[in-house]
Write an enzyme that holds these catalytic residues in place. Structure first.
Site, PDB file in Angstrom:
ATOM      1  N   GLU A  51       0.843  -1.191   0.000  1.00  0.00           N
ATOM      2  CA  GLU A  51       0.000   0.000   0.000  1.00  0.00           C
ATOM      3  C   GLU A  51       0.882   1.247   0.000  1.00  0.00           C
ATOM      4  OE1 GLU A  51      -2.355   0.263   3.555  1.00  0.00           O
ATOM      5  OE2 GLU A  51      -2.940   2.340   3.175  1.00  0.00           O
ATOM      6  N   ASP A 106      -1.195  -1.007   5.698  1.00  0.00           N
ATOM      7  CA  ASP A 106      -1.066  -0.385   7.012  1.00  0.00           C
ATOM      8  C   ASP A 106      -2.031  -1.025   8.010  1.00  0.00           C
ATOM      9  OD1 ASP A 106       0.836   1.368   6.206  1.00  0.00           O
ATOM     10  OD2 ASP A 106      -0.548   3.031   5.816  1.00  0.00           O
ATOM     11  N   ASP A 143      -4.176   0.250   9.859  1.00  0.00           N
ATOM     12  CA  ASP A 143      -5.242   1.177  10.251  1.00  0.00           C
ATOM     13  C   ASP A 143      -6.480   0.927   9.389  1.00  0.00           C
ATOM     14  OD1 ASP A 143      -4.615   2.168   7.775  1.00  0.00           O
ATOM     15  OD2 ASP A 143      -3.746   4.050   8.505  1.00  0.00           O
ATOM     16  N   ASP A 190      -7.810   2.563   6.851  1.00  0.00           N
ATOM     17  CA  ASP A 190      -7.576   2.644   5.415  1.00  0.00           C
ATOM     18  C   ASP A 190      -6.883   1.391   4.905  1.00  0.00           C
ATOM     19  OD1 ASP A 190      -8.788   4.965   4.846  1.00  0.00           O
ATOM     20  OD2 ASP A 190      -6.966   6.221   4.898  1.00  0.00           O
TER      21      ASP A 190
END
Ligand code: 28G
Length: 661
Positions: free
Chosen positions: A430, A505, A507, A509
């Site tokens: 990503e 990641d 998180d 997103d």
């Protein structure tokens, strides 16, 4: 294999020694009977007991089944059937109950008149559960009495005893899986609930309830009077139907019962589930072939007969008739033959014609009686066909474009130097910045990096031609090298990597992007998942530093463990900071620094290598078809058109969601 051996043993007269040998063999080679001894195998025990209760329901004697996960982790199943017979077995000289509980395959599954399950790993018998349980208790209500027997690791503790009087009839089985066999004994409520819900849809007269006594407020009762029709509505909870209520078809031929429910929604996917004797046939088989053949032929005939295809360049194919289809096929066969890699493909050749004729006949009538719905379906299929034409052009374009590139590989790909696919890995990363770190940190001999920019296309909401026009997706397809999946054009032998690892990641997103990628692979390159090539990387969440020692923690538990090992006292104030602004902890924890990684980009190349990419030290999680499908379902709810299911989902899961905003 197990089956043949048992049959032989029985031929020679199954005495006590044989019985012990049988159960000993189960304990020695549990995987032969239940697949594996992981959490999956553990849950198989519960399903096996449930299957017995379902068999009693299929025989027509039981309409209520309950399952309880008890406080101590054992599982209790009850049914209100006839109760397992307890009288003395004429040849074995012990009670029928003891025979069922201690002899392999004593369930009588070769009986031609019943639909018992005897394929794959199902139907191995409750004696297998008994052999793999520290203890098992059976309580039978029959003839006004309550009978009881307890077993330890498969061996009866005592003879069957009468312990009371009772009206009605039924069977109750409690078992506690053996920790000598299973590493972890932790039944997951949600997993069992999902299977019981499915069973309730498949058996509409049956009421099934589940309760988890380890936790508060965890219970559910399933009784779906609409059966498969309710199942299809449930599957399409977050979709709009374009064909009104689900179409239901049923019929009987040569002892084979056929039931099908389906509808069309506005999506572009084929969502067909098939079951044989209540077992999910993931790999399809002759029942699915029969249905597809009937669907294609009947809809094509109807379209031609009613002059609905105006453009004579268009020929509707099977794929066109399955775009946006949500369908459940459930059949009951006396002697199912299960084939395929995971023994979930129906092989019985007679079944194809049976399902085809039942479906063809009823669907033909339905279309004649519902012309406006029929027209909507055909129109949808014509659109699908036109899009397929456009997609073919887009694909050709992709091919030609690639030919111009160096070696046909995407420009952003940092490929590895070794060319033998069995040694190579592809990281889908990503973001360009994490991609940069990964390129520097990797072992370039066998690790390739493909950075992905921003959000990739949501394939759930896009027709195939759009999917193929998306640059990120095109670069994934060309990097992998085998073409687009789920079609004849996919060439497994050309896959350029042994592992494809998603690195996002930690998180919201990141998890969104991971879900988008999983959905892409699930929808358009399922072979990658099915051949066990798709993985998820696990970047650490924390770095804990004391002097020269640097340790990484992948979750909060690990962080606490590490702090403990560093003798940080309980009053430790955990200082969370990003890598750039390390804040020393003072007081009794002098010298300990905790940094929280907010994203992959915060790690330098060396850190990324040690924590996430080095095969010696990293953890990667294999993606299975099941969890990809689950991700896809959650995703459908969160991203779909319908607002209500989304609201419901968020509300119900709010307590689990770690919103990191
Ligand atoms: C609650 C946990 C799981 C079951 C029955 C009922 C019968 C049965 C089960 O018989 C042995 C072999 C063929 C007769 C059958 C009762 C006929 C008459 C049964 C269960 C004996 C198996 N009365 N309910 N097994 N047969 N429920 N629930 O296991 O000759 S197993």
């Amino acid at each position: 294999m197990a089956k043949n051996k048992t049959e032989k043993e029985e031929e020679y007269g199954a005495g006590d020694i044989q019985v012990l040998k049988g159960l000993e063999h189960v304990r020695k080679r549990p995987a032969m009977y239940i697949g594996d001894i992981s959490t999956r195998g553990l849950h198989h025990l519960a399903y096996e007991v449930i299957d017995n209760a379902i068999d009693e329901a299929l025989a027509g004697y039981c309409d209520k089944i309950t399952l309880t996960i008890n406080k101590n982790g054992s599982v209790t199943v009850t049914d209100n059937g006839r109760g397992i017979p307890t009288d003395i077995h004429p040849t074995e000289k012990i009670s029928a109950l003891e025979v069922v509980m201690t002899q392999l395959n004593a369930g009588g599954k070769f009986n031609r008149d019943s639909y018992k399950v005897s394929g794959g790993l199902h139907g191995v018998g409750v004696s297998v559960v008994n052999a793999l349980s520290e203890y098992l208790e059976a309580e039978i209500v029959r003839d006004g009495k309550v009978y009881y027997q307890k077993y330890k690791r498969g061996a009866p503790e005592a003879k069957v005893k009468v312990i009371g009087n009772a009206k009605k009839t039924g069977t109750k089985v409690t078992f506690y899986p053996d920790s000598e066999i299973f590493k972890v004994i932790n039944f997951k409520y949600e997993t069992i609930e999902e299977r019981l819900r499915e069973l309730a849809y498949l058996n509409k007269d049956l009421s099934i309830s589940i309760k988890d006594d380890r936790e508060k407020d965890k219970e559910a009762e399933f009784h779906f009077k609409g059966g498969l029709v309710d199942f299809v509505k449930y599957l399409d909870e977050s979709e709009k139907s374009i064909s009104g209520k689900p179409i239901f078809i049923s019929g009987d031929r040569e002892n084979v019962q056929v039931e099908v429910a389906f509808q069309y929604n506005e999506s572009y996917n084929d969502n067909t589930y098939t079951f044989v004797n209540n077992i999910n046939t993931h790999e399809g088989g002759t029942h699915l072939e029969g249905f597809k053949a009937a669907l294609t032929r009947t809809l094509n005939n109807y379209a031609t007969k009613n002059n609905l295809i105006k453009n004579d360049k268009i020929t509707l194919t099977g794929d066109d008739f399955r775009e946006g289809l949500t369908c459940v096929i459930s059949i009951k066969v006396p002697e199912p033959q299960f084939e395929g890699q995971t023994k979930t493909k129906l092989g019985n050749s007679e079944v194809k014609g049976i399902v085809q004729s039942v479906t063809g006949e009823s669907l033909g009538n339905y279309l004649d009686e519902n012309p406006s719905i029929a027209k909507k379906i055909i129109e949808k299929c014509i659109l699908a066909s036109e899009a397929r034409l456009a997609a073919r052009l887009a694909k050709d374009l992709t091919r030609r474009k690639n030919a111009l590139d160096l070696g046909g590989l995407p420009g952003k790909l940092a490929d590895c130097s070794i060319k033998d696919p069995s040694q190579c890995e592809l990281y889908l990363v990503e973001g360009d910045s994490a991609g940069g770190s990964a390129k520097q940190g990797r072992d370039r001999r066998f690790q390739a990096i493909l950075p992905l920019r921003g959000k990739i296309l949501n394939v759930e909401k896009a027709r195939i031609d759009k999917v193929l026009a998306n640059e990120e997706i095109r670069s994934i397809i060309t990097a992998i090298g085998a073409g687009l999946g789920n079609s004849d054009e996919f060439n497994e032998s050309k896959i350029r990597y042994d592992k494809i690892i998603l690195m996002c990641d930690a998180d919201i997103d990141g998890s969104h992007i991971r879900t988008l990628l999983l959905t892409f692979f699930y929808r358009h390159m399922r072979e990658i998942i099915e051949t066990e090539r798709l993985y998820i990387a696990q970047p650490p969440l924390y770095k804990i530093k004391k002097g020269k020692t640097e340790l990484y923690a992948y979750d909060e538990n690990e962080r606490e463990e590490i702090l403990k090992s560093m003798k940080a006292d309980k009053s430790a104030v955990v200082i969370e900071s990003s890598e750039e602004s390390e804040t020393p902890v003072t007081g009794s924890n002098k010298g300990i620094t905790i940094s929280r990684f907010k994203g992959l980009g915060e790690m330098n190349p060396e850190q990324l290598w040690t924590t996430t990419m080095n095969p010696e030290t990293r953890t990667i999680i294999l993606v299975t078809n099941e969890n990809a499908a689950a991700a896809h379902n959650i995703f459908k709810v969160l991203m779909g058109e319908e607002v209500e299911p989304r609201r419901k989902f968020i509300e119900e899961n709010a307590k689990y969601a770690k919103l990191d905003v």
